[in-house]
Write an enzyme that holds these catalytic residues in place. Sequence first.
Site, PDB file in Angstrom:
ATOM      1  N   ASP A  18     -40.234  79.892 -36.860  1.00  0.00           N
ATOM      2  CA  ASP A  18     -39.013  80.565 -37.291  1.00  0.00           C
ATOM      3  C   ASP A  18     -37.813  80.017 -36.517  1.00  0.00           C
ATOM      4  O   ASP A  18     -37.108  79.169 -37.029  1.00  0.00           O
ATOM      5  CB  ASP A  18     -39.116  82.092 -37.286  1.00  0.00           C
ATOM      6  CG  ASP A  18     -39.582  82.698 -35.988  1.00  0.00           C
ATOM      7  OD1 ASP A  18     -40.129  83.788 -36.042  1.00  0.00           O
ATOM      8  OD2 ASP A  18     -39.389  82.104 -34.929  1.00  0.00           O
ATOM      9  N   ARG A  46     -57.001  89.620 -36.599  1.00  0.00           N
ATOM     10  CA  ARG A  46     -56.899  88.163 -36.688  1.00  0.00           C
ATOM     11  C   ARG A  46     -57.938  87.561 -37.639  1.00  0.00           C
ATOM     12  O   ARG A  46     -57.707  86.544 -38.264  1.00  0.00           O
ATOM     13  CB  ARG A  46     -57.072  87.526 -35.312  1.00  0.00           C
ATOM     14  CG  ARG A  46     -55.919  87.751 -34.366  1.00  0.00           C
ATOM     15  CD  ARG A  46     -56.135  86.962 -33.075  1.00  0.00           C
ATOM     16  NE  ARG A  46     -55.171  87.278 -32.063  1.00  0.00           N
ATOM     17  CZ  ARG A  46     -53.957  86.720 -31.977  1.00  0.00           C
ATOM     18  NH1 ARG A  46     -53.580  85.840 -32.863  1.00  0.00           N
ATOM     19  NH2 ARG A  46     -53.142  87.061 -30.996  1.00  0.00           N
TER      20      ARG A  46
END
Length: 186
Positions: free
Chosen positions: A102, A165
């Site tokens: 990002d 996860r």
Amino acid sequence: MGHDRLIGEVYLAAAEIAARVAELGAEIAADFEGREPLLVAPLKSSTIFLADLSRALPILHTIDVIEMAAYSDGRRGGVRLLKDLDVPIGGRHVLLVEDVVDTGLTLAFLTRTLAERDPASITSVTLLDRPYRRLVENIGLRYVGFTVPDELFAGYGLGLEEQWRALPDLRIIPTEALPAAATDAA
């Protein structure tokens, strides 16, 4: 309560992710034909993507992992290495394998750090990209799986407080599932 209720709706199904990883593998294999790239992934959230991408690459390659941590010295934040690479990268073609890019700060740090070791090249692949959050340009991001909205995700290696996860798909974490500290900051 099951995982589905805790972490919200599916954003990318396992089949969509697998198809895109296969496409990325084909693109990378074509670009690195005749070379033996070293795939480097930051621990922990990139490891599932790294494993699947490795299996999708029909060319010789090796893998290694690195671990980083954010820190603050009271004035500014930064990144430091907790676990370095096990293999020398001088003269090697390095492909950084990221889960999410990002701001670009972590990828820029990693690229800068590894460039000092004289690799033949450094380029990057990410499963998820948020280019609208970029603070650093020219980070060597060449391959992108999916451009995603500004949401928190769980599954496919990404987790919240070390949970979820291992889920095969990517799910949006609803606000009500976030710890109080995360929602207070928003």
